[in-house]
Motif scaffolding. Structure first.
Motif, PDB file in Angstrom:
ATOM      1  N   GLU B 207       0.915  -1.278  -0.012  1.00  0.00           N
ATOM      2  CA  GLU B 207      -0.079  -0.151   0.151  1.00  0.00           C
ATOM      3  C   GLU B 207       0.908   1.154  -0.138  1.00  0.00           C
ATOM      4  O   GLU B 207       1.784   1.407   0.724  1.00  0.00           O
ATOM      5  N   SER B 208       0.382   2.063  -0.929  1.00  0.00           N
ATOM      6  CA  SER B 208       1.250   3.458  -0.964  1.00  0.00           C
ATOM      7  C   SER B 208       1.101   4.135   0.388  1.00  0.00           C
ATOM      8  O   SER B 208      -0.046   4.287   0.869  1.00  0.00           O
ATOM      9  N   PRO B 209       2.102   4.643   1.057  1.00  0.00           N
ATOM     10  CA  PRO B 209       1.849   5.588   2.093  1.00  0.00           C
ATOM     11  C   PRO B 209       1.498   6.893   1.965  1.00  0.00           C
ATOM     12  O   PRO B 209       1.097   7.626   2.844  1.00  0.00           O
ATOM     13  N   TYR B 210       1.282   7.136   0.639  1.00  0.00           N
ATOM     14  CA  TYR B 210       1.084   8.675   0.296  1.00  0.00           C
ATOM     15  C   TYR B 210      -0.191   8.483  -0.115  1.00  0.00           C
ATOM     16  O   TYR B 210      -0.814   7.798  -0.718  1.00  0.00           O
ATOM     17  N   SER B 211      -0.654   9.551  -0.130  1.00  0.00           N
ATOM     18  CA  SER B 211      -2.157   9.956  -0.347  1.00  0.00           C
ATOM     19  C   SER B 211      -2.126  10.302  -1.924  1.00  0.00           C
ATOM     20  O   SER B 211      -3.181  10.217  -2.665  1.00  0.00           O
ATOM     21  N   GLU B 212      -0.975  10.741  -2.655  1.00  0.00           N
ATOM     22  CA  GLU B 212      -0.953  10.862  -3.999  1.00  0.00           C
ATOM     23  C   GLU B 212      -0.813   9.883  -4.993  1.00  0.00           C
ATOM     24  O   GLU B 212      -0.176   9.075  -4.229  1.00  0.00           O
ATOM     25  N   PRO B 213      -1.133   9.699  -6.008  1.00  0.00           N
ATOM     26  CA  PRO B 213      -0.851   8.556  -6.579  1.00  0.00           C
ATOM     27  C   PRO B 213       0.783   8.523  -6.894  1.00  0.00           C
ATOM     28  O   PRO B 213       1.346   9.543  -7.142  1.00  0.00           O
ATOM     29  N   ASP B 214       1.090   7.314  -6.857  1.00  0.00           N
ATOM     30  CA  ASP B 214       2.736   7.189  -7.125  1.00  0.00           C
ATOM     31  C   ASP B 214       3.046   7.311  -8.558  1.00  0.00           C
ATOM     32  O   ASP B 214       2.569   6.888  -9.571  1.00  0.00           O
ATOM     33  N   PRO B 215       3.777   8.426  -8.903  1.00  0.00           N
ATOM     34  CA  PRO B 215       3.936   8.975 -10.004  1.00  0.00           C
ATOM     35  C   PRO B 215       4.852   7.989 -10.825  1.00  0.00           C
ATOM     36  O   PRO B 215       4.758   7.975 -12.105  1.00  0.00           O
ATOM     37  N   GLY B 216       5.699   7.347 -10.038  1.00  0.00           N
ATOM     38  CA  GLY B 216       6.481   6.168 -10.996  1.00  0.00           C
ATOM     39  C   GLY B 216       5.693   5.122 -11.545  1.00  0.00           C
ATOM     40  O   GLY B 216       5.920   4.788 -12.629  1.00  0.00           O
ATOM     41  N   MET B 217       4.672   4.766 -10.916  1.00  0.00           N
ATOM     42  CA  MET B 217       3.875   3.637 -11.173  1.00  0.00           C
ATOM     43  C   MET B 217       2.843   4.206 -12.255  1.00  0.00           C
ATOM     44  O   MET B 217       2.650   3.448 -13.372  1.00  0.00           O
ATOM     45  N   VAL B 218       2.442   5.386 -12.042  1.00  0.00           N
ATOM     46  CA  VAL B 218       1.726   5.898 -13.048  1.00  0.00           C
ATOM     47  C   VAL B 218       2.472   6.021 -14.598  1.00  0.00           C
ATOM     48  O   VAL B 218       1.834   5.740 -15.408  1.00  0.00           O
ATOM     49  N   LEU B 219       3.406   6.405 -14.278  1.00  0.00           N
ATOM     50  CA  LEU B 219       4.323   6.670 -15.416  1.00  0.00           C
ATOM     51  C   LEU B 219       4.765   5.236 -16.347  1.00  0.00           C
ATOM     52  O   LEU B 219       4.454   5.144 -17.330  1.00  0.00           O
TER      53      LEU B 219
END
Lengths: 195, 468
Positions: B207-219
């Protein structure tokens, strides 16, 4: 039409010449020039002090005529339109050095009592009289007496006051009357044989 | 001040008066007009030059942007793939080691918080290196890590790690944690490590600890999509193997010559074909068809047939003698004696060629909107030159190819240009081509002592059909 190496353009009517000039036909331009150059030369001479100066104005004026023919709407006669271009070219020619001319109001002008007729004089003599006028007087005289502009129009064209135009014209008229009176006395003494 | 008899008398005195100006006035007027005509043509020439230059700069700009974006797109894919160990052997090994660590930790301390935290740390280290921000969600006992058996891949016994799926949908919600929408499932292929023998096809839920979407994975996801698109386009492109087009072009034509007196015997009562002139630039028109084909992914070759006409305007001061004179002077070989000076007159020259161009094109952008740089050679077959005087009394003069013609029958020209095209459906394409044509040889034969290498800048519009 070629005749003895010279082009004669009178076989075409004015409209055909204009159309030819608009298309850039050098022959049509030459024909138009041949047809009107002598009359336009007189216009230029009236605004000049010498033949060379008049030819400069004529040359510049004809270039403007050929460049501006597309805009000629034929409301007026071609000759009238061309004359106006020549006059404007002459004025531009003089406008550059207009500040050199003493164009001030003449306080008092002694208009001659009676007018002396010019019909007895030849064109060359009359032209010489006009050319001998002071520059400012020459311009105003030409514009008012021969071109037929009003003093207000002349004032606008030359950037002077209407009063200055009037006084310059009055002065030109006095000077011309004096010249005519002299010529007239020559007539009386020597008769027409002098000419 | 009213106008009276005095003014009228002066008006009448000058009304019909005429004075002839000297002959030099017309000459000066004509010269001024010639200069201005030349100036206009120079402006037009400059326009086409600028257009050609602008198109080239535009094309290079597009190519640059395309190249940079292509490089940018490629770099992260390579990095991630190496880190994820999807393909390369070395990278696969390193990733396997990381996964081994995770599995070992999980196996050794499955029910302890310490192990959980260790797994988390190891996994975090691993996933940070893979995709910047991911963490292990929880221990297996707390059912925060889910292990699934995958029958389809369970038979595989190789050491490849298949980092495959990036799942953007939440699969599990962690109690007491921020329920972020980004949670990634990493499926690991079964690997017959002794410690993990009983655990086949583990699936770890991070689980991503960040509320923002993971930019690396989105990329990564975006890049995967892009890859698909490129692959599809590549299939499409390969279909554009052959096409034909018809087109019309117009531009400026510069004779690029200095004229000398003719060495030709001239037709009677006609224009000289080479005269002492003030040559000015003219216009050029082409009409023709091309056939093109793709020879590689980026290179195309095209050829065709064009009708080419080039017009220029000159001022001549020479005309030939009449028939009578020619007949009486038959023995004279020097044609200069057969001509005489006249007042200046205008001459329109019209050169006509059939042109066979062969061009190689490089596609710097190959999509529906395409940009192609062309360069090549054209073989130009001279057809005819017609001189039309702008003055009555002098006849039109025409000269074809042949042994007694001053013009070379075959000429060669260099071609360069840019093609901007748009494919508006599977079969049709419209293109605009600014380009330049430079004659590599003089179009006059060498024995005429005249060197004319015309330069043409033109823009053509082409309508093409793609064979499929």
């Amino acid at each position: 039409m070629m005749q003895n190496g010279r082009y004669i353009g009178y076989m075409l009517n004015e409209q055909e010449l204009i159309e030819g000039c608009r298309k850039g036909s050098r022959a049509s331009q030459r024909a138009l020039y041949d047809h009107y150059c002598k009359k336009m030369m007189v216009v230029c001479l009236r605004y000049s002090k010498s033949n060379a100066e008049a030819e400069d104005i004529l040359q510049e004026g004809f270039v403007k005529v050929f460049q501006g023919l597309d805009g000629f709407r034929q409301d007026a006669k071609l000759e009238t339109w061309m004359t106006r271009i020549m006059v404007n070219t002459a004025l531009n020619h003089h406008r550059k050095k207009l500040y050199l001319y003493p164009m001030v109001d003449v306080e008092k002008t002694d208009l001659p009592d009676g007018e002396i007729g010019i019909s007895t004089l030849q064109f060359n003599e009359l032209l010489a009289m006009v050319q001998s006028l002071p520059q400012g007087c020459q311009l105003v005289f030409n514009l008012f007496a021969i071109e037929g502009y009003s003093h207000k129009e002349i004032a606008d064209m030359l950037g002077i006051s209407e009063g200055t135009s009037k006084s310059q014209y009055a002065r030109a008229r006095v000077l011309l009357q004096e010249k005519l009176r002299k010529e007239s006395s020559h007539y009386k003494i020597y008769g027409e044989g002098k000419f | 001040m009213e106008k009276g008899n005095f003014e009228r008398a002066w008006q009448e005195a000058f009304h019909e008066a005429e004075v002839s100006p000297s002959a030099s006035v017309w000459t000066n007027v004509e010269l001024t007009l010639e200069k201005e005509a030349g100036g206009k043509m120079k402006q037009r020439l400059l326009f086409y030059k600028l257009l050609a230059a602008a198109s080239l700069v535009f094309a290079m700009g597009i190519a640059g942007v395309y190249y940079i974006s292509f490089q940018d797109d490629r770099a992260p894919i390579a990095d991630n793939s190496v880190k994820a160990g999807s393909t390369g052997e070395a990278s696969s090994n390193s990733s396997v080691e990381e996964v081994q660590d995770i599995h070992a930790d999980e196996h050794a301390s499955a029910n302890t918080l310490q192990s959980e935290s260790k797994v988390r740390m190891e996994s975090e280290a691993s996933m940070y290196s893979q995709a910047d921000h991911s963490t292990v969600g929880n221990s297996r006992n707390e059912q925060l890590a889910r292990v699934e058996k995958n029958n389809s891949t369970s038979k595989s016994n190789d050491n490849n790690l298949l980092l495959a799926e990036v799942d953007h949908t939440p699969t599990q919600v962690l109690p007491g944690r921020d329920n972020t929408p980004e949670r990634y499932t990493v499926q690991l292929n079964e690997r017959p490590l002794p410690a993990l023998a009983e655990v086949s096809q583990p699936t770890l839920v991070f689980e991503s600890p960040y509320s923002e979407p993971d930019p690396g994975m989105v990329l990564l996801a975006k890049l995967a999509d892009e890859e698909k698109k490129y692959a599809e386009e590549g299939k499409k492109k390969s279909n554009d193997n052959l096409w034909t087009s018809v087109g019309f072009g117009a531009g400026s034509f510069n004779p690029n010559a200095s004229f000398t007196t003719s060495g030709q015997r001239l037709a009677s009562n006609s224009l000289s074909n080479q005269v002492n002139t003030s040559p000015s630039a003219g216009s050029s028109y082409t009409l023709g068809m091309l056939v093109g084909g793709r020879v590689s992914e980026r290179f195309v070759i095209q050829s065709g047939l064009n009708y080419l006409t080039q017009n220029a305007y000159y001022t001549s001061t020479v005309v030939s003698m009449g028939t009578l004179m020619s007949a009486s002077l038959n023995d004279f070989s020097d044609a200069q004696t057969l001509s005489y000076a006249s007042t200046p007159y205008g001459v329109s020259s019209n050169l006509q060629f059939i042109s066979l161009p062969v061009q190689v094109g490089y596609l710097i952008l190959d999509k529906d909107f395409a940009i192609q740089l062309n360069s090549g050679l054209s073989t130009d077959f001279f057809l005819n030159n017609t001189l039309t005087p702008d003055m009555a009394g002098i006849s039109k003069y025409s000269q074809s190819a042949g042994s007694d013609s001053p013009f070379r029958s075959v000429n060669f020209s260099g071609l360069a240009g840019t093609e901007f095209s748009y494919r508006f459906n599977d079969h049709y394409r419209i293109a605009i081509n600014p380009g330049m044509r430079y004659s590599l040889n003089s179009i006059y034969k060498s024995d005429t002592n005249t060197q004319i290498n015309p330069i043409t800048f033109d823009v053509s519009l082409r309508f093409g059909y793609i064979f499929r």
